[in-house]
Design a protein around this motif. Structure first.
Motif, PDB file in Angstrom:
ATOM      1  N   ALA A 176      10.519  57.696  59.277  1.00 23.40           N
ATOM      2  CA  ALA A 176      10.912  59.111  59.363  1.00 23.40           C
ATOM      3  C   ALA A 176      12.430  59.297  59.443  1.00 23.40           C
ATOM      4  CB  ALA A 176      10.205  59.781  60.534  1.00 23.40           C
ATOM      5  N   PRO A 177      13.137  58.669  60.380  1.00 27.99           N
ATOM      6  CA  PRO A 177      14.598  58.865  60.400  1.00 27.99           C
ATOM      7  C   PRO A 177      15.280  58.334  59.145  1.00 27.99           C
ATOM      8  CG  PRO A 177      13.953  57.152  61.958  1.00 27.99           C
ATOM      9  CD  PRO A 177      12.696  57.836  61.526  1.00 27.99           C
ATOM     10  N   ILE A 178      14.745  57.258  58.581  1.00 23.86           N
ATOM     11  CA  ILE A 178      15.318  56.737  57.334  1.00 23.86           C
ATOM     12  C   ILE A 178      15.159  57.766  56.221  1.00 23.86           C
ATOM     13  CG2 ILE A 178      15.104  54.931  55.582  1.00 23.86           C
ATOM     14  CD1 ILE A 178      14.138  53.055  57.844  1.00 23.86           C
ATOM     15  N   ALA A 179      13.976  58.378  56.145  1.00 24.02           N
ATOM     16  CA  ALA A 179      13.728  59.391  55.118  1.00 24.02           C
ATOM     17  C   ALA A 179      14.648  60.596  55.289  1.00 24.02           C
ATOM     18  CB  ALA A 179      12.265  59.832  55.168  1.00 24.02           C
ATOM     19  N   VAL A 180      14.853  61.025  56.528  1.00 22.31           N
ATOM     20  CA  VAL A 180      15.738  62.169  56.779  1.00 22.31           C
ATOM     21  C   VAL A 180      17.131  61.898  56.232  1.00 22.31           C
ATOM     22  CG1 VAL A 180      16.929  63.498  58.567  1.00 22.31           C
ATOM     23  CG2 VAL A 180      14.466  63.061  58.759  1.00 22.31           C
ATOM     24  N   VAL A 181      17.667  60.726  56.546  1.00 20.05           N
ATOM     25  CA  VAL A 181      19.032  60.392  56.121  1.00 20.05           C
ATOM     26  C   VAL A 181      19.125  60.300  54.598  1.00 20.05           C
ATOM     27  CG1 VAL A 181      20.808  58.605  56.178  1.00 20.05           C
ATOM     28  CG2 VAL A 181      19.606  59.241  58.282  1.00 20.05           C
ATOM     29  N   LEU A 182      18.205  59.555  53.985  1.00 19.48           N
ATOM     30  CA  LEU A 182      18.284  59.335  52.540  1.00 19.48           C
ATOM     31  C   LEU A 182      18.055  60.618  51.748  1.00 19.48           C
ATOM     32  CD1 LEU A 182      16.432  55.910  52.233  1.00 19.48           C
ATOM     33  CD2 LEU A 182      18.880  56.329  52.025  1.00 19.48           C
ATOM     34  N   LEU A 183      17.065  61.409  52.131  1.00 22.61           N
ATOM     35  CA  LEU A 183      16.770  62.636  51.387  1.00 22.61           C
ATOM     36  C   LEU A 183      17.838  63.704  51.623  1.00 22.61           C
ATOM     37  CD1 LEU A 183      12.898  62.757  51.870  1.00 22.61           C
ATOM     38  CD2 LEU A 183      14.169  62.121  49.796  1.00 22.61           C
ATOM     39  N   ARG A 190      15.500  63.710  38.928  1.00 21.57           N
ATOM     40  CA  ARG A 190      16.841  63.669  38.354  1.00 21.57           C
ATOM     41  C   ARG A 190      17.265  65.077  37.925  1.00 21.57           C
ATOM     42  NH1 ARG A 190      19.422  59.126  34.403  1.00 21.57           N
ATOM     43  NH2 ARG A 190      21.537  59.933  34.435  1.00 21.57           N
ATOM     44  N   ARG A 191      18.385  65.506  38.469  1.00 19.75           N
ATOM     45  CA  ARG A 191      18.953  66.783  38.098  1.00 19.75           C
ATOM     46  C   ARG A 191      20.261  66.543  37.362  1.00 19.75           C
ATOM     47  NH1 ARG A 191      18.932  68.726  44.247  1.00 19.75           N
ATOM     48  NH2 ARG A 191      20.130  66.814  44.230  1.00 19.75           N
ATOM     49  N   PRO A 192      20.768  67.547  36.661  1.00 19.89           N
ATOM     50  CA  PRO A 192      22.066  67.359  35.985  1.00 19.89           C
ATOM     51  C   PRO A 192      23.118  66.910  36.986  1.00 19.89           C
ATOM     52  CG  PRO A 192      21.029  69.370  35.238  1.00 19.89           C
ATOM     53  CD  PRO A 192      20.182  68.865  36.369  1.00 19.89           C
ATOM     54  N   GLY A 193      23.808  65.888  36.668  1.00 16.50           N
ATOM     55  CA  GLY A 193      24.863  65.377  37.554  1.00 16.50           C
ATOM     56  C   GLY A 193      24.400  64.306  38.509  1.00 16.50           C
ATOM     57  N   ASP A 194      23.061  64.089  38.592  1.00 21.25           N
ATOM     58  CA  ASP A 194      22.574  63.021  39.471  1.00 21.25           C
ATOM     59  C   ASP A 194      22.975  61.659  38.907  1.00 21.25           C
ATOM     60  OD1 ASP A 194      21.413  64.727  41.200  1.00 21.25           O
ATOM     61  OD2 ASP A 194      19.339  64.346  40.596  1.00 21.25           O
ATOM     62  N   ARG A 252      20.283  65.353  48.902  1.00 20.82           N
ATOM     63  CA  ARG A 252      20.159  66.817  48.860  1.00 20.82           C
ATOM     64  C   ARG A 252      18.837  67.247  48.220  1.00 20.82           C
ATOM     65  NH1 ARG A 252      25.688  68.930  46.315  1.00 20.82           N
ATOM     66  NH2 ARG A 252      25.211  67.219  44.868  1.00 20.82           N
ATOM     67  N   ARG A 253      17.751  66.631  48.718  1.00 21.88           N
ATOM     68  CA  ARG A 253      16.418  66.960  48.226  1.00 21.88           C
ATOM     69  C   ARG A 253      15.726  67.908  49.203  1.00 21.88           C
ATOM     70  NH1 ARG A 253      16.767  65.631  42.983  1.00 21.88           N
ATOM     71  NH2 ARG A 253      17.445  63.460  42.724  1.00 21.88           N
ATOM     72  N   PRO A 254      14.972  68.890  48.703  1.00 20.27           N
ATOM     73  CA  PRO A 254      14.228  69.799  49.582  1.00 20.27           C
ATOM     74  C   PRO A 254      13.234  69.069  50.486  1.00 20.27           C
ATOM     75  CG  PRO A 254      14.311  70.674  47.351  1.00 20.27           C
ATOM     76  CD  PRO A 254      14.855  69.275  47.283  1.00 20.27           C
ATOM     77  N   THR A 255      12.747  67.923  50.030  1.00 21.53           N
ATOM     78  CA  THR A 255      11.782  67.158  50.838  1.00 21.53           C
ATOM     79  C   THR A 255      12.402  66.627  52.128  1.00 21.53           C
ATOM     80  OG1 THR A 255      12.289  65.346  49.317  1.00 21.53           O
ATOM     81  CG2 THR A 255      10.167  66.442  49.033  1.00 21.53           C
ATOM     82  N   ALA A 256      13.717  66.750  52.276  1.00 18.76           N
ATOM     83  CA  ALA A 256      14.349  66.384  53.542  1.00 18.76           C
ATOM     84  C   ALA A 256      13.780  67.226  54.680  1.00 18.76           C
ATOM     85  CB  ALA A 256      15.860  66.561  53.446  1.00 18.76           C
ATOM     86  N   ALA A 257      13.397  68.478  54.380  1.00 17.89           N
ATOM     87  CA  ALA A 257      12.808  69.340  55.412  1.00 17.89           C
ATOM     88  C   ALA A 257      11.488  68.762  55.913  1.00 17.89           C
ATOM     89  CB  ALA A 257      12.609  70.750  54.860  1.00 17.89           C
TER      90      ALA A 257
END
Length: 324
Positions: A60-67, A8-12, A71-76
């Protein structure tokens, strides 16, 4: 100095947090599928995970879309996982069929679920698809008699009978003469081989039913696959068709170990992709592909599944061309 919470980041808002949690869960599932695909292990949980890896890797494709949405770095990392999944899955949809110029024929692989498959439906499949060779597992003597009564012997008059009570019966049926019949001992269920003669052309047909890695110890299953590999390597004729219920998918490293010495999986070779055949008696579609035709110096031009009413498997229908 206090660090910001990872999730959780500010604004999340809650949608972002939920997307992050679901994305991380999907990524973990995909990574499990990738790991299980790569490992050759007899540890039962990973053997089962490998059998389900095709489904797990959809994470894997589900994770790409959701992350990415969160806007999480783990999307990479999810993108890297997706690339690895593509490396495994895409080749299954690319045909590597060669240019064999020998006889054409059609093979059907069918597990008959302890002799409870509908004989009329199986014979109708044989007629409709002009099947030349049929490999059957879990075929009892009573089921063989029902199939003969339903007209199978008129379509495929030559056979190698290894029927037995329970799950241990296997049998080869052929439109063409069979010779050099061999019972391969040392298997819990059954393995038979014979030579099919079409004019001047000869090839070996094998029916194999491997032990299950669950709920029984997986080392027995792995040992049987290793033993089958030696049998396949030692077959005298260079043209070989091995049909059966291997209780393993192409994501199990033990099954892939059979694809040496010129052997290929028919579905992958034809570009048919992943063909799930089990379970076929549930409200949801089959999840895993444990029925296979493995080929040496034989081309598969098309592979599909067909319904086997009364069985918990779908049949595997393969159009073949034997090498000269």
């Amino acid at each position: 100095m206090l660090r910001r919470p990872v999730l959780r980041r500010p604004g999340d808002g809650w949608p972002t947090i939920v997307a992050t949690l679901l994305g991380l869960a999907a990524l973990a599932v995909a990574l499990l599928g990738l790991l299980a695909h790569e490992l050759s292990t007899e540890w039962q949980p990973l053997v089962i995970a490998a059998a389900l890896a095709h489904t797990l890797m959809f994470g894997a494709p589900i994770a790409v879309v959701l992350l990415a949405l969160a806007r999480r770095p783990t999307a990479a990392l999810a993108v890297v996982a997706l690339v690895l999944v593509a490396v495994i899955e895409v080749p299954q949809h690319i045909s590597d069929t060669r240019t064999a110029s020998g006889p054409r024929l059609t093979a059907l692989q069918a597990n008959l679920r302890l002799g409870s498959a509908d004989p009329a439906a199986l014979v109708a499949n044989v007629r409709a698809h002009d099947v030349d060779v049929l490999t059957t597992e879990e075929i009892t003597g009573a089921e063989r008699d029902r199939l003969v009564t339903a007209g199978l012997a008129a379509q495929l008059p030559y056979d190698f009978d290894g029927t037995a009570a329970g799950a241990g019966g296997v049998m080869i049926w052929s439109r063409y003469p069979l010779s050099e019949k061999v019972v391969h001992h040392g298997f819990q269920l059954g393995v038979l081989s014979a030579t099919v003669t079409i004019g001047a052309q000869r090839f070996t047909i094998v029916v194999a039913h491997m032990a299950s890695p669950y709920p029984y110890p997986a080392d027995g299953w792995a040992g049987e696959l290793a033993k089958l590999r030696k049998i396949m390597a030692g077959l005298a004729t260079r043209d070989v068709v091995v049909g059966g219920d291997f209780n393993a998918t192409v994501d199990n490293a033990q099954l892939r170990s059979l694809l040496t010495g010129g052997y290929r999986d028919a579905a992958e070779s034809s570009g048919a992709g992943y063909l799930a055949t089990y379970p076929a008696d549930t409200w949801y579609p089959p999840l895993i592909g444990i029925d296979h035709l493995l080929l040496r110096h034989v081309d598969a031009s098309a592979v599909s599944t067909v319904a086997l009413p009364g069985s918990d498997h779908r049949g595997l229908l393969v159009h073949l061309r034997i090498a000269d």
